[in-house]
Design a protein around this motif. Structure first.
Motif, mmCIF file in Angstrom:
data_model
loop_
_atom_site.group_PDB
_atom_site.id
_atom_site.type_symbol
_atom_site.label_atom_id
_atom_site.label_comp_id
_atom_site.label_asym_id
_atom_site.label_seq_id
_atom_site.Cartn_x
_atom_site.Cartn_y
_atom_site.Cartn_z
ATOM 1 N N ARG A 11 0.017 4.669 -5.739
ATOM 2 C CA ARG A 11 1.244 4.005 -5.585
ATOM 3 C C ARG A 11 2.207 4.246 -4.502
ATOM 4 O O ARG A 11 2.853 3.541 -3.844
ATOM 5 N N PRO A 14 1.527 2.694 0.038
ATOM 6 C CA PRO A 14 2.117 1.430 0.402
ATOM 7 C C PRO A 14 3.572 1.916 1.059
ATOM 8 O O PRO A 14 3.881 1.544 2.094
ATOM 9 N N ALA A 18 4.523 1.537 4.828
ATOM 10 C CA ALA A 18 5.677 0.614 4.897
ATOM 11 C C ALA A 18 6.633 1.387 6.006
ATOM 12 O O ALA A 18 7.440 0.994 7.015
ATOM 13 N N GLY A 247 -1.803 -3.231 7.373
ATOM 14 C CA GLY A 247 -2.101 -4.348 6.294
ATOM 15 C C GLY A 247 -0.659 -4.983 5.868
ATOM 16 O O GLY A 247 0.325 -4.629 6.122
ATOM 17 N N ARG A 248 -1.136 -6.305 5.399
ATOM 18 C CA ARG A 248 -0.007 -7.028 5.039
ATOM 19 C C ARG A 248 1.009 -6.474 3.801
ATOM 20 O O ARG A 248 2.153 -6.674 4.051
ATOM 21 N N LYS A 249 0.518 -5.834 2.980
ATOM 22 C CA LYS A 249 1.475 -5.183 1.942
ATOM 23 C C LYS A 249 2.617 -4.426 2.525
ATOM 24 O O LYS A 249 3.724 -4.515 2.341
ATOM 25 N N ALA A 250 2.211 -3.516 3.413
ATOM 26 C CA ALA A 250 3.074 -2.592 4.190
ATOM 27 C C ALA A 250 4.166 -3.065 4.894
ATOM 28 O O ALA A 250 5.102 -3.063 4.990
ATOM 29 N N ARG A 252 5.008 -6.343 5.016
ATOM 30 C CA ARG A 252 5.840 -7.338 4.119
ATOM 31 C C ARG A 252 6.793 -6.471 3.238
ATOM 32 O O ARG A 252 8.266 -6.665 3.259
ATOM 33 N N LEU A 253 6.540 -5.236 2.954
ATOM 34 C CA LEU A 253 7.464 -4.302 2.089
ATOM 35 C C LEU A 253 8.528 -3.630 3.156
ATOM 36 O O LEU A 253 9.732 -3.707 2.895
#
Length: 629
Positions: A11, A14, A18, A247-250, A252-253
Motif C-alpha cells: 500500500r 505508490p 509518487a 507508472g501511471r498511478k504514481a 497521477r497521484l
C-alpha cells in the motif's frame, strides 16, 4: 511465500513512487511559477495591469493546466505506453507496431515529425536549465538592487557545477529530489493561499467567461500574451516521457494530490497580489514572499530549479540513447552510473555540448524574460507533435472510432496549435533560437539515418549465408582453435568482415558465431526473449540479438545469454572481429554532397564501435575498408 497485495508495504509503494515523481517528473512544471505570470505582465509583450486582464490570465492558466496537463496528458496520453515506456519514440514504436494499418508514406512522415519533436526536446533541454536557474537567482535582485550585477555570473557558476557533477549520476542525490520538491510545492501553495485570503474574489477566474472577455477586449495582444501563459505548462512532456520510471498511478497521484493544487494556489495567489499591488509585477512570485523569508526562498528556488534542470539533462541522455538505438544519431560513449537502475546513464560528449549551449544562452540572452519566447516554441511544438502521433495511434493502431477520436483531438489541438501560433509571434524575441536548434538537430538526425542506409547498402554483401557455407564445405579451409565472433548487418547475408578475414588470412576458427543485433520497436527486450541461437553446421552459429531502444548493445552480455542457449563458447578463447570504415564523399550514393560531408564528419567523431558494443580490447581484431559514399 507470495506477497499479499493488501499488505502495508504494497500500500505504501505508490506513495513513495509518487514522492519520487514529484522530484523527477514535476521539477520543470513545478518551477514555472517563477516566471510564467511575470512574462504576462512584465515581459517583452506585457499587457496592462487591469482587473479584467488579471482575471483573464488567471482563467487561461487554470484551463490550460486542467485541459492540457490533467486531461490530455494525465488521463489520456499516459495510456499510450510502449511496454510501459512513454515519450515520442515510444509513440513511434507503437505506430511501427501497427504494421499494415499505417502506410509506408504516412510512417515516413510521422518518423520525420518524431525526429523534429526530438529536436525540439533537445532545445527544451538547453533552455530549461538556463531559464529556471536564472529565474530563481533573479530573486536576489528583488531582495536588493546591489545583487543585480552578480545574477548572471552566479547563474553561470551554478550551471557549471551542475554539469561538471553529472558523471556522479543521480542515483544517490536523486533520493532527496522528491522530499525537496514536496517542500517546494508545500511552500508555494502556502504563499499563494495566504495571499488569496487577502483577495479571495480572484477565485472567480475559474469561470471561462473571463478568458473569453480577455480575448474580446485585447484582441491580438491577448493572443500574444496567451503565448506567455504556456510557460505554466513547461515540463508536461516530461510527465509522459518518465512513465516507465514511475507508472501511471504514481504520476497521477503526485499530480492530483500535490503538484496541481499547489500550482493553482500559487498562480491564483500571484493574481491576487497583482490586484492589490500592481507595482509588484516585476517579479510577482517573489512578491508573495515575506521580506524575512526572501533569501531562504531564493535558496529553495535555486535548489528546485537545479532539480528541474537535472531531470531535463537526464532526459536528454535518455533521448540520445534511444536515438542511437533507432538509428537517428551517431554512437556516443555511455557510462552507466548505477548498478541497479539501467536508466541512470551519463554521456560525456552530450553533457559538455549541453553545458556550452546552456551557458551560451544565459550569457547571450542575459535575463529570463528574453528566454521566454524560445522556451514557448520548444514546449508547444513538442506538445503539438505528440498530439498528432497520439491521434495516429488511437485511430490506426487501437482502432478508435473517428466519432470519439476527432472531438478529443480537436480539443487538444485547439490548445496546442493556438499556443504554438502565439509563440511564433515571438520569433524575433528568442523563438528563433529554438527553431534554429530544432532545424539543425533534425538535419543532423535525418542525415545520419539516410547516411546509414546508404552505407549499409554499400557494405551489405550479396553473398547469401547458405551459399557461403556451401563454399566452405567444398574448400575445406584450415581451422584454428577458439571462437571467432563476427558482427553482421543481416542474419541472412554473409558478414563482409568474415569474407575479408578469410580472403587475407586463409583460415577459419574452429567455432564461428555470426552475430546480428537488431533494434526492436519496444523499449526493453526481456532477457529470455533477447537472443536466438541457430546451429548452422560446420562449426558455424547464427546469433540474432534483439535490442530495445532503451538498452545498450553489450556484446559480451549477449554472448553469455547465447551460451546459456547452447552456443559452445569459452570467453577466454573468443576473438571479436569488427569492420572500420573510412568514408569518401565522391561515390554515387543518392545524397547531396553537403549531406555526405556531414555524415562523414559525424561518423568520424562517433564513439568507437568497440567501446559502444563493450568489446574487450585485448581480444579484438579490426578490419579497415574504404567506402565511396
Amino acid at each position: 511465500m507470495e506477497s499479499n497485495p493488501n499488505s502495508a508495504g504494497s500500500r505504501t509503494l505508490p506513495f513513495f513512487l509518487a514522492l519520487g515523481a514529484l522530484g523527477v517528473v514535476y521539477g520543470d512544471i513545478g518551477t514555472s511559477p517563477l516566471y510564467a505570470i511575470k512574462e504576462c505582465f512584465h515581459g517583452h509583450h506585457a499587457i496592462a495591469l487591469t482587473e479584467g486582464n488579471i482575471f483573464g490570465v488567471m482563467s487561461l492558466v487554470f484551463w490550460s493546466l486542467t485541459i492540457v496537463v490533467s486531461i490530455k496528458y494525465v488521463i489520456f496520453i499516459l495510456f499510450a505506453d510502449n511496454h510501459g515506456e512513454g515519450g515520442i519514440f515510444a509513440l513511434l514504436g507503437l505506430i511501427s507496431a501497427g504494421g499494415k494499418n499505417v502506410s509506408p508514406r504516412l510512417r515516413a512522415g510521422l518518423v520525420l515529425a518524431g525526429i523534429l519533436g526530438a529536436g525540439l526536446l533537445y532545445g527544451d533541454g538547453i533552455i530549461t536549465p538556463a531559464i529556471s536557474v536564472l529565474s530563481a537567482i533573479e530573486g536576489l535582485g528583488v531582495a536588493t538592487q546591489a545583487a543585480t550585477p552578480i545574477v548572471l555570473p552566479l547563474t553561470c557558476a551554478v550551471l557549471f557545477v551542475l554539469f561538471l557533477s553529472q558523471h556522479w549520476g543521480t542515483a544517490g542525490i536523486g533520493k532527496i529530489f522528491g522530499p525537496v520538491m514536496a517542500l517546494w510545492f508545500a511552500s508555494i501553495a502556502a504563499l499563494g493561499l495566504i495571499q488569496i485570503f487577502q483577495e479571495p474574489r480572484i477565485l472567480l477566474a475559474v469561470h471561462p467567461v473571463y478568458a473569453y472577455q480577455f480575448f474580446v477586449v485585447n484582441k491580438l495582444h491577448a493572443f500574444v500574451v496567451f503565448g506567455s501563459t504556456v510557460l505554466c505548462l513547461t515540463g508536461a512532456e516530461a510527465l509522459y516521457a518518465d512513465l516507465g520510471h514511475f507508472g501511471r498511478k504514481a504520476i497521477r497521484l503526485s499530480w492530483m494530490g500535490l503538484a496541481f493544487p499547489a500550482l493553482l494556489l500559487n498562480y491564483f495567489g500571484q493574481g491576487s497580489l497583482l490586484l492589490g499591488h500592481p507595482e509588484l509585477n516585476v517579479n510577482p512570485f517573489y512578491g508573495l514572499v515575506p521580506r524575512p523569508m526572501l533569501y531562504p526562498m531564493v535558496g529553495l528556488s535555486t535548489i528546485a530549479t537545479v532539480i528541474a534542470s537535472q531531470t531535463l539533462i537526464s532526459a536528454v541522455f535518455s533521448l540520445t540513447q534511444q536515438a542511437i538505438e533507432l538509428g537517428f544519431c551517431p554512437r556516443f560513449l555511455i557510462w552507466h552510473t548505477s548498478r541497479f537502475m539501467q536508466g541512470q546513464i551519463y554521456m560525456p560528449a552530450v553533457n559538455y555540448a549541453l553545458m556550452l549551449a546552456c551557458l551560451g544562452v544565459v550569457i547571450g540572452f542575459g535575463e529570463s524574460s528574453s528566454l521566454a519566447g524560445a522556451y514557448g516554441i520548444a514546449v508547444t511544438g513538442t506538445m503539438t507533435i505528440t498530439s498528432i502521433l497520439y491521434f495516429v495511434v488511437i485511430t490506426r493502431v487501437w482502432k478508435w472510432s473517428l466519432w470519439l477520436a476527432v472531438p478529443l483531438m480537436t480539443l487538444f489541438l485547439v490548445f496546442d496549435l493556438s499556443y504554438f501560433g502565439a509563440n511564433l509571434l515571438k520569433v524575433k524575441e528568442g523563438g528563433w533560437f529554438t527553431l534554429l536548434a530544432a532545424a539543425l538537430l533534425t538535419t543532423a538526425m535525418t542525415t545520419w539515418r539516410r547516411g546509414r542506409t546508404e552505407l549499409f547498402r554499400k557494405l551489405e554483401t550479396t553473398v547469401p549465408l547458405e551459399v557461403f557455407l556451401a563454399d566452405v564445405a567444398r574448400q575445406n579451409h584450415p581451422r584454428v582453435q577458439g571462437t571467432a565472433v563476427f558482427m553482421s548487418i543481416s542474419p541472412e547475408l554473409t558478414s563482409p568482415v568474415l569474407l575479408h578475414n578469410l580472403q587475407y588470412n586463409k583460415i577459419l576458427h574452429e567455432k564461428v558465431a555470426l552475430l546480428s543485433i537488431l533494434t526492436a520497436n519496444i523499449p526493453k527486450v526481456p532477457a529470455h526473449e533477447r537472443v536466438n541461437v541457430e546451429d548452422l553446421g560446420q562449426g558455424f552459429y547464427r546469433v540474432v540479438a534483439y535490442n530495445g531502444f532503451m538498452q545498450s548493445p553489450d556484446v559480451p552480455e549477449i554472448m553469455k545469454l547465447a551460451s546459456n542457449l547452447g552456443l559452445p563458447i569459452d570467453e577466454a578463447e573468443t576473438t571479436y572481429y569488427l569492420g572500420s570504415v573510412s568514408l569518401f564523399t565522391s561515390g554515387d550514393s543518392r545524397m547531396m554532397r553537403w549531406r555526405k560531408v556531414l555524415f562523414a564528419f559525424m561518423s568520424k567523431n562517433a564513439a568507437p564501435s568497440a567501446t559502444y558494443y563493450g568489446l574487450p580490447a585485448n581480444r579484438l581484431v579490426v578490419f579497415g575498408s574504404h567506402i565511396q559514399l
